[in-house]
Design a protein around this motif. Structure first.
Motif, PDB file in Angstrom:
ATOM      1  N   THR A   4       0.830  -1.202   0.000  1.00 41.17           N
ATOM      2  CA  THR A   4       0.000   0.000   0.000  1.00 41.17           C
ATOM      3  C   THR A   4       0.868   1.257   0.000  1.00 41.17           C
ATOM      4  O   THR A   4       0.618   2.209  -0.754  1.00 41.17           O
ATOM      5  CB  THR A   4      -0.946   0.010   1.219  1.00 41.17           C
ATOM      6  N   PHE A   5       1.892   1.252   0.835  1.00 42.97           N
ATOM      7  CA  PHE A   5       2.838   2.373   0.905  1.00 42.97           C
ATOM      8  C   PHE A   5       3.487   2.600  -0.459  1.00 42.97           C
ATOM      9  O   PHE A   5       3.560   3.735  -0.949  1.00 42.97           O
ATOM     10  CB  PHE A   5       3.895   2.052   1.962  1.00 42.97           C
ATOM     11  N   ASN A   7       2.495   1.534  -3.554  1.00 41.60           N
ATOM     12  CA  ASN A   7       1.544   1.927  -4.595  1.00 41.60           C
ATOM     13  C   ASN A   7       1.083   3.368  -4.433  1.00 41.60           C
ATOM     14  O   ASN A   7       0.885   4.082  -5.423  1.00 41.60           O
ATOM     15  CB  ASN A   7       0.344   0.975  -4.600  1.00 41.60           C
ATOM     16  N   ASP A   8       0.923   3.817  -3.196  1.00 45.87           N
ATOM     17  CA  ASP A   8       0.552   5.217  -2.963  1.00 45.87           C
ATOM     18  C   ASP A   8       1.634   6.170  -3.494  1.00 45.87           C
ATOM     19  O   ASP A   8       1.324   7.214  -4.095  1.00 45.87           O
ATOM     20  CB  ASP A   8       0.322   5.474  -1.472  1.00 45.87           C
ATOM     21  N   LEU A   9       2.900   5.798  -3.287  1.00 43.93           N
ATOM     22  CA  LEU A   9       4.001   6.630  -3.789  1.00 43.93           C
ATOM     23  C   LEU A   9       4.055   6.611  -5.308  1.00 43.93           C
ATOM     24  O   LEU A   9       4.301   7.649  -5.944  1.00 43.93           O
ATOM     25  CB  LEU A   9       5.330   6.148  -3.208  1.00 43.93           C
ATOM     26  N   ARG A  11       1.534   6.197  -7.326  1.00 41.54           N
ATOM     27  CA  ARG A  11       0.420   7.024  -7.807  1.00 41.54           C
ATOM     28  C   ARG A  11       0.737   8.520  -7.641  1.00 41.54           C
ATOM     29  O   ARG A  11       0.381   9.336  -8.492  1.00 41.54           O
ATOM     30  CB  ARG A  11      -0.861   6.672  -7.055  1.00 41.54           C
ATOM     31  N   GLN A  12       1.383   8.865  -6.535  1.00 44.97           N
ATOM     32  CA  GLN A  12       1.750  10.264  -6.314  1.00 44.97           C
ATOM     33  C   GLN A  12       2.699  10.752  -7.404  1.00 44.97           C
ATOM     34  O   GLN A  12       2.525  11.848  -7.953  1.00 44.97           O
ATOM     35  CB  GLN A  12       2.417  10.428  -4.942  1.00 44.97           C
ATOM     36  N   GLN A  15       0.759  11.215 -10.678  1.00 41.66           N
ATOM     37  CA  GLN A  15      -0.049  12.433 -10.619  1.00 41.66           C
ATOM     38  C   GLN A  15       0.831  13.679 -10.758  1.00 41.66           C
ATOM     39  O   GLN A  15       0.475  14.627 -11.475  1.00 41.66           O
ATOM     40  CB  GLN A  15      -0.833  12.484  -9.304  1.00 41.66           C
ATOM     41  N   TYR A  41       9.704   6.810  -5.314  1.00 43.58           N
ATOM     42  CA  TYR A  41       9.225   7.937  -6.122  1.00 43.58           C
ATOM     43  C   TYR A  41      10.110   8.095  -7.360  1.00 43.58           C
ATOM     44  O   TYR A  41       9.609   8.269  -8.476  1.00 43.58           O
ATOM     45  CB  TYR A  41       9.238   9.207  -5.271  1.00 43.58           C
ATOM     46  N   GLN A 123       0.977   0.427 -12.159  1.00 45.99           N
ATOM     47  CA  GLN A 123       0.256   1.648 -11.815  1.00 45.99           C
ATOM     48  C   GLN A 123       0.140   2.591 -13.021  1.00 45.99           C
ATOM     49  O   GLN A 123      -0.876   3.282 -13.191  1.00 45.99           O
ATOM     50  CB  GLN A 123       0.919   2.367 -10.642  1.00 45.99           C
ATOM     51  N   TYR A 127      -3.384   3.845 -14.664  1.00 45.92           N
ATOM     52  CA  TYR A 127      -3.651   5.269 -14.874  1.00 45.92           C
ATOM     53  C   TYR A 127      -4.089   5.531 -16.314  1.00 45.92           C
ATOM     54  O   TYR A 127      -5.077   6.235 -16.567  1.00 45.92           O
ATOM     55  CB  TYR A 127      -2.396   6.092 -14.555  1.00 45.92           C
ATOM     56  N   GLU A 157      -3.246  -5.730  -9.713  1.00 41.00           N
ATOM     57  CA  GLU A 157      -2.776  -4.841  -8.642  1.00 41.00           C
ATOM     58  C   GLU A 157      -2.962  -5.512  -7.279  1.00 41.00           C
ATOM     59  O   GLU A 157      -2.038  -5.517  -6.442  1.00 41.00           O
ATOM     60  CB  GLU A 157      -3.539  -3.528  -8.696  1.00 41.00           C
TER      61      GLU A 157
END
Length: 201
Positions: A4-5, A7-9, A11-12, A15, A41, A123, A127, A157
Protein backbone atom coordinates in the motif's frame (compact mmCIF):
# COMPACT_ATOMS: atom_id res chain seq x y z
CA UNK A 1 7.03 -0.80 4.27
CA UNK A 2 4.27 -2.63 2.44
CA UNK A 3 2.48 -2.72 -0.92
CA UNK A 4 0.00 0.00 0.00
CA UNK A 5 2.84 2.37 0.90
CA UNK A 6 4.62 1.64 -2.39
CA UNK A 7 1.54 1.93 -4.60
CA UNK A 8 0.55 5.22 -2.96
CA UNK A 9 4.00 6.63 -3.79
CA UNK A 10 3.81 5.37 -7.36
CA UNK A 11 0.42 7.02 -7.81
CA UNK A 12 1.75 10.26 -6.31
CA UNK A 13 4.64 10.29 -8.78
CA UNK A 14 2.28 9.66 -11.73
CA UNK A 15 -0.05 12.43 -10.62
CA UNK A 16 2.87 14.83 -10.14
CA UNK A 17 4.24 14.06 -13.61
CA UNK A 18 0.87 14.70 -15.25
CA UNK A 19 0.70 18.21 -13.77
CA UNK A 20 2.87 19.16 -16.77
CA UNK A 21 2.76 15.92 -18.84
CA UNK A 22 6.14 16.83 -20.31
CA UNK A 23 9.06 14.40 -20.58
CA UNK A 24 11.48 17.28 -20.01
CA UNK A 25 10.00 18.25 -16.66
CA UNK A 26 12.74 17.74 -14.04
CA UNK A 27 11.91 15.40 -11.20
CA UNK A 28 11.11 17.19 -7.94
CA UNK A 29 11.37 14.30 -5.51
CA UNK A 30 9.83 15.45 -2.20
CA UNK A 31 11.49 12.78 -0.06
CA UNK A 32 14.81 12.57 1.76
CA UNK A 33 17.54 10.74 -0.16
CA UNK A 34 18.10 8.30 2.72
CA UNK A 35 14.44 7.25 2.72
CA UNK A 36 13.08 4.28 0.74
CA UNK A 37 10.25 6.63 -0.30
CA UNK A 38 12.81 8.63 -2.27
CA UNK A 39 13.82 5.57 -4.29
CA UNK A 40 10.21 4.48 -4.87
CA UNK A 41 9.23 7.94 -6.12
CA UNK A 42 12.37 8.18 -8.26
CA UNK A 43 11.79 4.74 -9.75
CA UNK A 44 8.25 5.52 -10.80
CA UNK A 45 9.22 8.93 -12.20
CA UNK A 46 11.76 7.20 -14.44
CA UNK A 47 9.08 4.71 -15.54
CA UNK A 48 6.56 7.48 -16.19
CA UNK A 49 8.90 9.56 -18.34
CA UNK A 50 9.95 6.46 -20.24
CA UNK A 51 6.29 5.49 -20.80
CA UNK A 52 5.77 8.80 -22.60
CA UNK A 53 9.05 8.58 -24.50
CA UNK A 54 7.83 5.21 -25.81
CA UNK A 55 4.68 6.98 -27.04
CA UNK A 56 6.69 9.74 -28.72
CA UNK A 57 9.04 7.39 -30.55
CA UNK A 58 6.06 5.68 -32.23
CA UNK A 59 4.82 8.84 -33.88
CA UNK A 60 4.61 8.27 -37.66
CA UNK A 61 5.73 11.87 -38.22
CA UNK A 62 8.83 11.82 -36.00
CA UNK A 63 11.98 12.93 -37.83
CA UNK A 64 14.85 10.41 -38.04
CA UNK A 65 17.16 12.63 -35.98
CA UNK A 66 14.47 13.02 -33.31
CA UNK A 67 13.87 9.28 -33.29
CA UNK A 68 17.55 8.57 -32.64
CA UNK A 69 17.61 11.12 -29.82
CA UNK A 70 14.54 9.63 -28.14
CA UNK A 71 15.89 6.08 -28.55
CA UNK A 72 19.08 7.11 -26.77
CA UNK A 73 17.05 8.71 -23.98
CA UNK A 74 15.14 5.44 -23.59
CA UNK A 75 18.42 3.50 -23.40
CA UNK A 76 19.69 5.83 -20.67
CA UNK A 77 16.34 5.57 -18.90
CA UNK A 78 16.56 1.78 -18.90
CA UNK A 79 19.97 2.02 -17.27
CA UNK A 80 18.66 4.49 -14.67
CA UNK A 81 15.72 2.16 -14.00
CA UNK A 82 18.02 -0.82 -13.43
CA UNK A 83 20.38 1.19 -11.22
CA UNK A 84 17.46 2.42 -9.10
CA UNK A 85 16.02 -1.07 -8.70
CA UNK A 86 19.42 -2.28 -7.52
CA UNK A 87 19.61 0.58 -5.00
CA UNK A 88 16.17 -0.45 -3.73
CA UNK A 89 17.30 -4.05 -3.37
CA UNK A 90 20.36 -2.82 -1.50
CA UNK A 91 18.01 -1.09 0.93
CA UNK A 92 15.97 -4.27 1.46
CA UNK A 93 19.12 -6.34 1.87
CA UNK A 94 20.33 -4.03 4.62
CA UNK A 95 16.93 -4.19 6.32
CA UNK A 96 16.95 -7.98 6.45
CA UNK A 97 20.63 -8.87 6.60
CA UNK A 98 20.42 -9.71 10.33
CA UNK A 99 17.67 -12.28 9.83
CA UNK A 100 18.91 -15.87 9.89
CA UNK A 101 16.96 -18.01 7.42
CA UNK A 102 15.31 -21.05 8.93
CA UNK A 103 16.44 -24.54 7.89
CA UNK A 104 14.71 -25.26 4.62
CA UNK A 105 14.15 -21.57 3.84
CA UNK A 106 13.69 -21.02 0.12
CA UNK A 107 15.52 -18.55 -2.09
CA UNK A 108 13.10 -16.31 -3.94
CA UNK A 109 14.09 -15.75 -7.56
CA UNK A 110 12.41 -12.35 -7.73
CA UNK A 111 13.74 -9.80 -5.28
CA UNK A 112 11.47 -7.28 -3.52
CA UNK A 113 12.69 -4.43 -5.73
CA UNK A 114 12.08 -6.27 -9.01
CA UNK A 115 8.56 -7.04 -7.80
CA UNK A 116 8.17 -3.32 -7.06
CA UNK A 117 9.38 -2.64 -10.60
CA UNK A 118 6.38 -4.60 -11.92
CA UNK A 119 4.06 -2.83 -9.49
CA UNK A 120 5.30 0.59 -10.60
CA UNK A 121 4.68 -0.12 -14.28
CA UNK A 122 1.31 -1.64 -13.42
CA UNK A 123 0.26 1.65 -11.82
CA UNK A 124 1.09 3.40 -15.09
CA UNK A 125 -1.07 0.95 -17.02
CA UNK A 126 -3.95 1.49 -14.60
CA UNK A 127 -3.65 5.27 -14.87
CA UNK A 128 -3.63 5.28 -18.66
CA UNK A 129 -6.39 2.70 -19.12
CA UNK A 130 -8.52 4.71 -16.72
CA UNK A 131 -7.85 7.70 -18.98
CA UNK A 132 -9.18 5.69 -21.92
CA UNK A 133 -12.31 4.71 -19.99
CA UNK A 134 -12.97 8.39 -19.22
CA UNK A 135 -11.96 9.70 -22.66
CA UNK A 136 -14.95 11.65 -24.01
CA UNK A 137 -14.21 11.41 -27.73
CA UNK A 138 -14.19 7.60 -28.10
CA UNK A 139 -16.88 5.10 -29.00
CA UNK A 140 -18.72 3.01 -26.45
CA UNK A 141 -16.96 -0.06 -27.85
CA UNK A 142 -13.54 1.53 -27.24
CA UNK A 143 -14.57 2.49 -23.71
CA UNK A 144 -15.90 -1.00 -22.94
CA UNK A 145 -12.70 -2.68 -24.14
CA UNK A 146 -10.63 -0.31 -22.06
CA UNK A 147 -12.86 -0.99 -19.03
CA UNK A 148 -12.41 -4.75 -19.44
CA UNK A 149 -8.63 -4.37 -19.54
CA UNK A 150 -8.70 -1.99 -16.59
CA UNK A 151 -10.60 -4.60 -14.57
CA UNK A 152 -7.86 -7.15 -15.26
CA UNK A 153 -5.16 -4.64 -14.29
CA UNK A 154 -6.93 -3.87 -11.01
CA UNK A 155 -7.05 -7.60 -10.26
CA UNK A 156 -3.33 -7.80 -10.98
CA UNK A 157 -2.78 -4.84 -8.64
CA UNK A 158 -4.42 -6.78 -5.80
CA UNK A 159 -2.50 -9.96 -6.62
CA UNK A 160 0.91 -8.29 -6.85
CA UNK A 161 0.29 -6.38 -3.64
CA UNK A 162 -0.48 -9.64 -1.85
CA UNK A 163 2.61 -11.30 -3.34
CA UNK A 164 4.82 -8.41 -2.25
CA UNK A 165 3.51 -8.32 1.31
CA UNK A 166 3.79 -12.11 1.63
CA UNK A 167 7.35 -12.05 0.30
CA UNK A 168 8.44 -9.46 2.88
CA UNK A 169 6.64 -11.37 5.64
CA UNK A 170 8.37 -14.61 4.64
CA UNK A 171 11.78 -12.89 4.57
CA UNK A 172 11.18 -11.30 7.99
CA UNK A 173 10.13 -14.69 9.39
CA UNK A 174 13.12 -16.50 7.87
CA UNK A 175 11.00 -18.66 5.57
CA UNK A 176 12.48 -17.14 2.44
CA UNK A 177 15.65 -15.21 1.79
CA UNK A 178 16.95 -12.88 -0.90
CA UNK A 179 20.18 -12.32 -2.74
CA UNK A 180 21.11 -9.24 -4.72
CA UNK A 181 22.40 -10.01 -8.20
CA UNK A 182 23.60 -7.05 -10.22
CA UNK A 183 22.32 -6.93 -13.79
CA UNK A 184 25.82 -6.61 -15.23
CA UNK A 185 24.55 -5.08 -18.45
CA UNK A 186 27.22 -4.92 -21.12
CA UNK A 187 25.84 -2.68 -23.87
CA UNK A 188 26.43 0.63 -22.04
CA UNK A 189 29.94 -0.28 -20.90
CA UNK A 190 32.62 0.92 -23.37
CA UNK A 191 34.98 -1.80 -22.12
CA UNK A 192 32.46 -4.65 -22.67
CA UNK A 193 30.41 -3.67 -25.73
CA UNK A 194 32.49 -4.80 -28.77
CA UNK A 195 31.04 -2.04 -30.96
CA UNK A 196 32.12 0.62 -28.47
CA UNK A 197 35.59 -0.70 -27.69
CA UNK A 198 36.28 -1.39 -31.38
CA UNK A 199 35.43 2.21 -32.28
CA UNK A 200 37.63 3.49 -29.46
CA UNK A 201 40.77 2.01 -31.04
Amino acid sequence: MNATFANDLFRQSIQDYHLTDDVDTPVNNPYSTNDIAFLLYQKNWIDTVQWHLEDIIRSPTIRPDELVGVKRRIDLSNQDRTDTVEQMDGWFYEQYRGIVPKPGARLNSETPAWLLDRMSILQLKIYHFREQVERPSVTDEHRQKAQQKLAVLLEQETDLAQCFDELLEDIRNGNRYMKVYRQMKMYNDPTLNPVLYSEAK
